[in-house]
Design an enzyme around this catalytic site. Structure first.
Site, PDB file in Angstrom:
ATOM      1  N   GLU A 166       0.853  -1.194   0.000  1.00 37.72           N
ATOM      2  CA  GLU A 166       0.000   0.000   0.000  1.00 37.72           C
ATOM      3  C   GLU A 166       0.887   1.242   0.000  1.00 37.72           C
ATOM      4  O   GLU A 166       1.780   1.368   0.815  1.00 37.72           O
ATOM      5  CB  GLU A 166      -0.901  -0.020   1.250  1.00 37.72           C
ATOM      6  N   LYS A 225       8.263  -1.648  -2.663  1.00 36.61           N
ATOM      7  CA  LYS A 225       7.713  -0.849  -1.564  1.00 36.61           C
ATOM      8  C   LYS A 225       8.850  -0.283  -0.701  1.00 36.61           C
ATOM      9  O   LYS A 225       8.878   0.906  -0.369  1.00 36.61           O
ATOM     10  CB  LYS A 225       6.765  -1.715  -0.737  1.00 36.61           C
ATOM     11  N   CYS A 281       6.707   4.281   8.597  1.00 33.01           N
ATOM     12  CA  CYS A 281       7.316   3.569   7.458  1.00 33.01           C
ATOM     13  C   CYS A 281       8.780   3.884   7.186  1.00 33.01           C
ATOM     14  O   CYS A 281       9.593   2.973   7.063  1.00 33.01           O
ATOM     15  CB  CYS A 281       6.520   3.873   6.195  1.00 33.01           C
TER      16      CYS A 281
HETATM   17  C1  UDX Z   1       4.996   7.266   3.456  1.00 34.31           C
HETATM   18  C2  UDX Z   1       4.940   7.167   1.926  1.00 34.31           C
HETATM   19  O1  UDX Z   1       4.767   8.476   1.382  1.00 34.31           O
HETATM   20  C3  UDX Z   1       3.808   6.261   1.506  1.00 34.31           C
HETATM   21  O2  UDX Z   1       3.810   6.088   0.096  1.00 34.31           O
HETATM   22  C4  UDX Z   1       3.961   4.914   2.185  1.00 34.31           C
HETATM   23  O3  UDX Z   1       2.857   4.087   1.879  1.00 34.31           O
HETATM   24  C5  UDX Z   1       4.071   5.065   3.690  1.00 34.31           C
HETATM   25  O4  UDX Z   1       5.129   5.976   4.021  1.00 34.31           O
HETATM   26  P1  UDX Z   1       3.625   8.596   5.316  1.00 34.31           P
HETATM   27  O5  UDX Z   1       4.731   8.179   6.225  1.00 34.31           O
HETATM   28  O6  UDX Z   1       2.217   8.347   5.732  1.00 34.31           O
HETATM   29  O7  UDX Z   1       3.784   7.877   3.888  1.00 34.31           O
HETATM   30  O8  UDX Z   1       3.735  10.175   5.026  1.00 34.31           O
HETATM   31  P2  UDX Z   1       4.683  11.057   4.097  1.00 34.31           P
HETATM   32  O9  UDX Z   1       3.850  12.112   3.479  1.00 34.31           O
HETATM   33  O10 UDX Z   1       5.515  10.258   3.181  1.00 34.31           O
HETATM   34  O11 UDX Z   1       5.634  11.791   5.154  1.00 34.31           O
HETATM   35  C6  UDX Z   1       6.623  11.104   5.901  1.00 34.31           C
HETATM   36  C7  UDX Z   1       7.419  12.086   6.736  1.00 34.31           C
HETATM   37  O12 UDX Z   1       8.257  12.897   5.915  1.00 34.31           O
HETATM   38  C8  UDX Z   1       6.549  13.055   7.547  1.00 34.31           C
HETATM   39  O13 UDX Z   1       7.100  13.235   8.827  1.00 34.31           O
HETATM   40  C9  UDX Z   1       6.630  14.331   6.741  1.00 34.31           C
HETATM   41  O14 UDX Z   1       6.409  15.476   7.517  1.00 34.31           O
HETATM   42  C10 UDX Z   1       8.060  14.265   6.219  1.00 34.31           C
HETATM   43  N1  UDX Z   1       8.268  15.053   5.005  1.00 34.31           N
HETATM   44  C11 UDX Z   1       7.637  14.712   3.854  1.00 34.31           C
HETATM   45  C12 UDX Z   1       9.126  16.140   5.049  1.00 34.31           C
HETATM   46  O15 UDX Z   1       9.716  16.453   6.077  1.00 34.31           O
HETATM   47  N2  UDX Z   1       9.332  16.862   3.897  1.00 34.31           N
HETATM   48  C13 UDX Z   1       8.719  16.545   2.720  1.00 34.31           C
HETATM   49  O16 UDX Z   1       8.966  17.251   1.722  1.00 34.31           O
HETATM   50  C14 UDX Z   1       7.841  15.442   2.705  1.00 34.31           C
END
Ligand code: UDX
Ligand code: ADP
Length: 470
Positions: A166, A225, A281
């Site tokens: 996912e 993944k 993740c």
């Molecule tokens: C991530 C993946 O995006 C997703 O495809 C996978 O299924 C699960 O892991 P998630 O952890 O839910 O999703 O959120 P995501 O939007 O990826 O953000 C992860 C972390 O990175 C957050 O703490 C976010 O604040 C941080 N982040 C993200 C940044 O600091 N800067 C960015 O530009 C993007």
């Protein structure tokens, strides 16, 4: 197993941040398929069944509407795991796969005990053929182990194991599920394997364009993944590394992100410098990738990816150290407001949130923390701090107050630290906040969310990420 398979009843083991929303959307889009989501956590199932949709265990924009539409029509939440396994022709395994905290691979490898338990339970309970779908993120070649466990009961049943990772991101889960960039399905290459793959393709094809549904062999799907999460996390660590350089050189990291993001080969997304990435993740999956690479003897590959985690740890530590050093090298007994505890906006999930580590650092320096988050409950904040085992539970409760009013958190504080990019932070009456704070009033913006010129004019000592204006 017949060549043409039509799924009538899906079971999903694990009603968490992935299983819950994913199954809700499948049920919404496929009203003729019965979808039963089971979990051994009674409290969680009760919350999914709560008549008041505000009490769902997971906060996700748009999720309550999807649940309202499908629940008790063809979507059911239950603790009867055996019953759901017995009735289903397709079973998703969507249980947690945390980093191991013991034994071989401690702190690195994924703990697969919950996945193995599911496989054993399916093998024990099944009385008909099943397609078993790995939804949890798993190390490459896990499907082999699942298959071996399923076949060991020798009941003469046909089991197919698919990988269907996912890719939803929390906070945008419903949108990501409704309009995924792609759906990935890995399966066996023989006829029975391909029939199982097709059965799952047919489900997604109800609302996803077929061109976006990618089918591969199982190992490619499993490893894709981990690779996707490693690449995404690497981008965040890359821009965060540059943010440190910006703070020394006078360059501005947001300007750099805009400039490089215009290059179509780089692209504009995921270039937001921050206090560090969190979530269930990124760290877990990279540690797992590093562990797998090391176990194959690929030292350079392992070291390469491990650096992404090291940079993230550095960024969290750097932010916390900066608070102490700017507050005249001591925060002992000083009130500091923490705005945001979730690992990103629009979720109540706090797993690996940078806020936990920054708070722990400040508590070691004897700061007095007042925490406000629009969706995270006080018990969760305390549970996250207690889990670190840095100090006693009583001490955590003495030093940390969790409040429902952000202004109360910031009143009379020496500093405010923004750790999650909640939209509402932009609209606060910052003039009122400034007037209520001790002077000089420090604002550490770990997400660069409130750096408007108007705010800077108010007199705050403002310290963002990747640029320094005060
Ligand atoms: C991530 C993946 O995006 C997703 O495809 C996978 O299924 C699960 O892991 P998630 O952890 O839910 O999703 O959120 P995501 O939007 O990826 O953000 C992860 C972390 O990175 C957050 O703490 C976010 O604040 C941080 N982040 C993200 C940044 O600091 N800067 C960015 O530009 C993007
Ligand atoms: P994710 O973010 O991957 O969805 P969560 O931790 O939110 O992970 O959810 C996983 C869920 O799986 C938890 O609610 C847990 O109780 C459930 N679970 C784990 N093992 C089993 C099992 N053997 N049977 C039923 N539910 C399980």
């Amino acid at each position: 197993m017949s060549k043409e398979l039509k799924v009538k009843h899906i079971a999903c083991i694990g009603a968490g941040y992935v299983g819950g929303p994913t199954m809700a959307v499948i049920a919404q889009k496929c009203p003729d398929i019965k979808v039963t989501v089971v979990d051994m956590n009674e409290q969680r199932i009760a919350a999914w069944n709560d008549a008041n949709l505000d009490n769902l265990p997971i906060y996700e924009p748009g999720l309550a509407e999807v649940v309202a539409e499908a629940r008790n029509r063809n979507l059911f939440f239950s603790t009867d795991v055996d019953g759901a396994i017995a009735a289903a022709d397709m079973i998703f395994i969507s249980v947690n796969t945390p980093t191991k905290t013991y034994g071989i691979g401690k702190g690195m490898a994924a703990d697969l005990k919950y996945v193995e338990l599911c496989a054993r339970q399916i093998a024990r309970v099944a009385t008909s053929d099943k397609i078993v779908v790995e939804k949890s993120t798993l190390p490459v070649r896990t499907a082999q182990s699942i298959r071996t466990i399923l076949d060991a009961e020798n009941k003469g049943l046909q089991f197919q194991v698919l990988s269907n990772p996912e890719f939803l991101a929390e906070g945008t889960a419903v949108q990501d599920l409704h309009q995924p960039d792609r759906v990935l399905i890995g399966g066996g290459q023989d006829q029975a394997g391909q029939a199982a793959v097709q059965a799952l393709v047919d489900i997604y094809a109800r609302w996803v364009d077929r061109e976006r549904i990618i089918t591969t062999n199982v190992w490619s799907s499993e490893l894709s993944k981990l690779t996707a999460n490693a690449f995404l996390a690497q981008r965040v660590s890359s821009i965060n590394a540059i943010s440190a350089l910006c703070e020394k050189s006078g360059a501005d990291v947001d300007e750099i992100a805009r400039a490089i993001g215009k290059d179509s080969r780089i692209g504009p997304k995921f270039l937001k410098a921050s206090v560090g990435f969190g979530g269930s993740c990124f760290q877990k999956d990279i540690l797992n990738l590093v562990y797998i690479a090391r176990s194959y003897g690929l030292t350079e590959v392992a070291d390469y990816w491990e650096q992404v985690i090291k940079m993230n740890d550095y960024q969290k530590r750097r932010f916390a150290e900066n608070i102490v050093s700017k507050l005249f090298n001591t925060v002992s007994g000083k009130k500091i407001a923490i705005l945001g505890w979730a690992f990103k906006k629009d979720t109540n999930d706090t797993r690996e949130s940078a806020a936990i580590y920054v708070a722990d650092y400040l508590l070691n320096e004897q700061a007095e923390l007042w925490v406000y988050d629009p969706k995270v409950k006080a018990e969760q904040v305390y549970a996250d701090l207690d889990y670190l085992n840095t100090r006693s539970e009583a001490e955590n409760r003495r030093l940390v107050k969790v409040v429902n009013d952000p202004y109360q958190a910031m009143d009379d504080a020496h500093a405010v630290a923004i750790l999650t990019e909640w939209d509402e932070f932009k609209t606060y009456d910052w003039q009122k906040v400034y007037e209520g704070m001790k002077k000089p009033a420090f604002l550490f913006d770990g997400r660069n969310v409130v750096s408007s010129p108007a705010l800077l004019g108010l007199g705050f000592k403002y310290i963002g990420i990747g640029h320094c204006v005060s």
